[in-house]
Design a protein around this motif. Structure first.
Motif, PDB file in Angstrom:
ATOM      1  N   UNK A 248      16.446  -3.044 -20.846  1.00 14.78           N
ATOM      2  CA  UNK A 248      16.900  -2.183 -19.748  1.00 14.78           C
ATOM      3  C   UNK A 248      15.881  -1.110 -19.384  1.00 14.78           C
ATOM      4  N   UNK A 249      14.964  -0.801 -20.278  1.00 11.54           N
ATOM      5  CA  UNK A 249      13.930   0.183 -19.979  1.00 11.54           C
ATOM      6  C   UNK A 249      12.594  -0.526 -19.821  1.00 11.54           C
ATOM      7  N   UNK A 250      12.112  -0.595 -18.601  1.00 10.72           N
ATOM      8  CA  UNK A 250      10.834  -1.250 -18.335  1.00 10.72           C
ATOM      9  C   UNK A 250       9.753  -0.190 -18.167  1.00 10.72           C
ATOM     10  N   UNK A 251       8.496  -0.581 -18.291  1.00 10.34           N
ATOM     11  CA  UNK A 251       7.416   0.395 -18.069  1.00 10.34           C
ATOM     12  C   UNK A 251       7.467   0.951 -16.646  1.00 10.34           C
ATOM     13  N   UNK A 252       6.991   2.173 -16.481  1.00 12.34           N
ATOM     14  CA  UNK A 252       6.981   2.801 -15.158  1.00 12.34           C
ATOM     15  C   UNK A 252       6.066   2.031 -14.221  1.00 12.34           C
ATOM     16  N   UNK A 253       6.576   1.825 -12.995  1.00  6.45           N
ATOM     17  CA  UNK A 253       5.795   1.097 -11.997  1.00  6.45           C
ATOM     18  C   UNK A 253       5.740   1.897 -10.710  1.00  6.45           C
ATOM     19  N   UNK A 254       4.867   1.486  -9.799  1.00  6.67           N
ATOM     20  CA  UNK A 254       4.728   2.181  -8.522  1.00  6.67           C
ATOM     21  C   UNK A 254       5.619   1.585  -7.443  1.00  6.67           C
ATOM     22  N   UNK A 255       6.157   0.385  -7.690  1.00  6.05           N
ATOM     23  CA  UNK A 255       6.954  -0.318  -6.688  1.00  6.05           C
ATOM     24  C   UNK A 255       8.356  -0.500  -7.229  1.00  6.05           C
ATOM     25  N   UNK A 256       9.362  -0.079  -6.458  1.00  3.95           N
ATOM     26  CA  UNK A 256      10.747  -0.216  -6.899  1.00  3.95           C
ATOM     27  C   UNK A 256      11.230  -1.651  -6.729  1.00  3.95           C
ATOM     28  N   UNK A 257      12.349  -1.950  -7.403  1.00  4.01           N
ATOM     29  CA  UNK A 257      12.939  -3.265  -7.313  1.00  4.01           C
ATOM     30  C   UNK A 257      12.466  -4.169  -8.422  1.00  4.01           C
ATOM     31  N   UNK A 258      12.763  -5.473  -8.319  1.00  7.60           N
ATOM     32  CA  UNK A 258      12.360  -6.403  -9.372  1.00  7.60           C
ATOM     33  C   UNK A 258      10.843  -6.500  -9.441  1.00  7.60           C
ATOM     34  N   UNK A 259      10.311  -6.896 -10.606  1.00  2.00           N
ATOM     35  CA  UNK A 259       8.858  -7.059 -10.701  1.00  2.00           C
ATOM     36  C   UNK A 259       8.353  -8.041  -9.654  1.00  2.00           C
ATOM     37  N   UNK A 260       7.175  -7.791  -9.143  1.00  2.00           N
ATOM     38  CA  UNK A 260       6.591  -8.722  -8.177  1.00  2.00           C
ATOM     39  C   UNK A 260       6.300 -10.041  -8.864  1.00  2.00           C
ATOM     40  N   UNK A 261       6.119 -11.088  -8.075  1.00  2.00           N
ATOM     41  CA  UNK A 261       5.848 -12.403  -8.633  1.00  2.00           C
ATOM     42  C   UNK A 261       4.567 -12.417  -9.446  1.00  2.00           C
ATOM     43  N   UNK A 262       4.419 -13.421 -10.286  1.00  2.00           N
ATOM     44  CA  UNK A 262       3.229 -13.477 -11.146  1.00  2.00           C
ATOM     45  C   UNK A 262       1.955 -13.605 -10.334  1.00  2.00           C
ATOM     46  N   UNK A 263       0.883 -13.033 -10.856  1.00  2.00           N
ATOM     47  CA  UNK A 263      -0.412 -13.119 -10.177  1.00  2.00           C
ATOM     48  C   UNK A 263      -0.982 -14.529 -10.268  1.00  2.00           C
ATOM     49  N   UNK A 264      -0.497 -15.305 -11.213  1.00  2.00           N
ATOM     50  CA  UNK A 264      -1.025 -16.653 -11.419  1.00  2.00           C
ATOM     51  C   UNK A 264       0.106 -17.572 -11.854  1.00  2.00           C
ATOM     52  N   UNK A 265       0.066 -18.796 -11.375  1.00  2.00           N
ATOM     53  CA  UNK A 265       1.009 -19.804 -11.845  1.00  2.00           C
ATOM     54  C   UNK A 265       0.249 -21.103 -12.059  1.00  2.00           C
ATOM     55  N   UNK A 266       0.971 -22.166 -12.431  1.00  2.00           N
ATOM     56  CA  UNK A 266       0.310 -23.385 -12.902  1.00  2.00           C
ATOM     57  C   UNK A 266      -0.638 -23.023 -14.044  1.00  2.00           C
TER      58      UNK A 266
END
Length: 456
Positions: A248-266
């Motif tokens: 329930x406690x995530x690191x502080x971020x600059x953007x509200x809401x769910x974490x952005x999508x991953x920078x890399x996939x596959x």
């Protein structure tokens, strides 16, 4: 102009409502808001806010009157710009004609009651909407606020999340005030260790079944999904928080809401624990993910999951994921890979298609195993998938039967044979091309015109 006043979570109107109401010729609001509005002129027309269309029609008719008839005022609970009436008013009359006074939303109040920040929470509305989207978001993310409605309340949400490992914080009649009995209950709970008062600074929710803030009407309770499913919560529920207590406690971020999508996939195969190279290669996974289109609010099946690489990648992209694997060591491997990547994947031990009957319907399905049962598995998945089915095969002989199964289920079928060669080092600081095994990838997509026939 239309003045929209957010009343927050309490019935007593905020101070800035007084001036607006004093000059009102039309006041639209819920019964309790109208009853609390003591400064409405006797000459003003009052419209009880129930079905939205008649209220909007009444506002339109009033705006056609001369300006000296007064202003139109709309009283709305919480913050009317947050899943509220501002959207409908702006669409009907234009945002430039609105003067909005926001109130404190039920979501902000509920998180405040339990001492948690909510800049990293996902907020989803199940009011007048299909509950399955909220359920999928709750399964995929550790901190979710669900705005409920008739048929989509704590009981229904709890029933769908019984095996999720989540806890639910049910906030009812927020803002109605607390009394001395509530304070005594809080103190007793804190003294006995059975509850935790909000504002302790720990950031954690209280023990299951405890009351964190209660009063004559307001009540904020933490329950398990099974406990929520067994109760009749009545009409006073304001919001339900669904929490994974470990995160329930995530690191502080600059953007509200769910974490952005991953920078890399596959991701590379080395990013996953797997057995004897039994893993979907990243080239195949890249195209499979593109055809699956996993996203927030959706549910994806990974059938014959093996290492769970596809399941984990879909979860990293925001979807709720169920991985089906027939071996016990495979199930543990899926769980280990999900934990290593910090995502939630529900691993189910069993053989498809038999085990599929107990699972919630998917939006998309990836099938990476199946053997001789593959056509039957594809048929079962294609009948229930809302959007698409993707099948990976190494055996040429199985392609026609799989294609027939997809087409027979009403899906538009396409596919490709993937053959790739990877750079590989040779002695002497030179490089060769090393061919990977060819893989057939077939996918079926449900045409929009026929999507209404899928079970809801």
């Amino acid at each position: 102009m239309i003045t929209v006043v957010g009343t927050g979570t309490g019935a007593p109107l905020p101070p800035d409502a007084g001036a607006a109401l004093a000059g009102a010729g039309l006041v639209v609001g819920g019964r309790r808001h109208l009853a609390a509005a003591t400064t409405i002129p006797d000459t003003a027309e009052r419209v009880v806010l129930g079905p939205l269309a008649p209220a909007l029609d009444a506002i339109e008719q009033f705006l056609e009157k001369p300006a000296d008839q007064g202003r139109a005022v709309v009283l709305a609970s919480g913050d009317p710009g947050f899943f509220g009436i501002v959207r409908a008013l702006a669409e009907r009359f234009g945002a430039e004609r609105l003067e909005v006074h926001p109130g404190v939303s039920s979501v902000a109040t509920a998180f405040a009651r339990i001492g948690l920040t909510w800049d990293d929470a996902v907020v989803v509305s199940a009011h007048g909407r299909d509950l399955r989207t909220a359920v999928n978001v709750c399964r995929a993310h550790p901190k979710v606020a669900v705005l409920t409605g008739p048929g989509s309340g704590p009981a229904e949400l709890g029933a769908a999340l019984r095996s999720s490992g989540r806890v639910l914080v049910v906030a009812s009649a927020l803002g109605a005030g607390a009394d001395s009995g509530a304070a005594s209950a809080l103190n007793a709970g804190a003294a006995s260790g059975s509850g935790t008062a909000s504002g302790t600074g720990t950031g954690s929710a209280p023990a299951a079944g405890s009351v964190t803030h209660s009063g004559e009407r307001e009540r904020v309770e933490r329950v398990t999904p099974a406990e929520a499913a067994a109760r009749d919560w009545g009409p006073a529920v304001s919001v339900v928080l669904c929490l994974d207590e470990a995160r329930v406690l995530s690191p502080m971020r600059a953007i509200a809401g769910p974490p952005s999508g991953p920078a890399q996939w596959a991701l590379e195969e080395g990013e996953f624990t797997h057995r004897d190279s039994m893993i979907t290669k990243f080239e195949v996974r890249a195209l499979a993910l593109a055809r699956l289109g996993p996203r927030l609010g959706e549910h994806v099946w990974d059938i014959g999951a093996g290492s769970g690489s596809v399941a984990v990648e879909c979860a990293r992209l925001g979807a709720a994921v169920t991985a089906v694997e027939k071996t016990l060591d495979g199930v543990e491997r899926v769980r280990a890979n999900a934990a290593a990547h910090g995502v939630d994947v529900t691993a189910v031990h069993g053989a498809a298609p038999t085990v599929l009957s107990d699972l919630p319907d998917p939006d998309a399905v990836f099938i990476g195993g199946g053997g001789r049962e593959l056509p039957a598995i594809v048929t079962a998945c294609a009948r229930r998938a809302r959007r698409s089915v993707v099948v990976a095969m190494a055996a040429l002989d199985r392609v026609p039967a799989v294609r027939d199964a997809l087409v027979a289920a009403g899906l538009d079928c396409d596919g490709v044979l993937l053959q790739s060669s990877r750079l590989a080092p040779l002695p002497g600081d030179v490089t060769r091309l090393a061919a990977t095994n060819p893989v057939f990838l077939l996918w079926g997509v449900r045409p929009p015109a026929r999507s209404e026939g899928v079970a809801q």
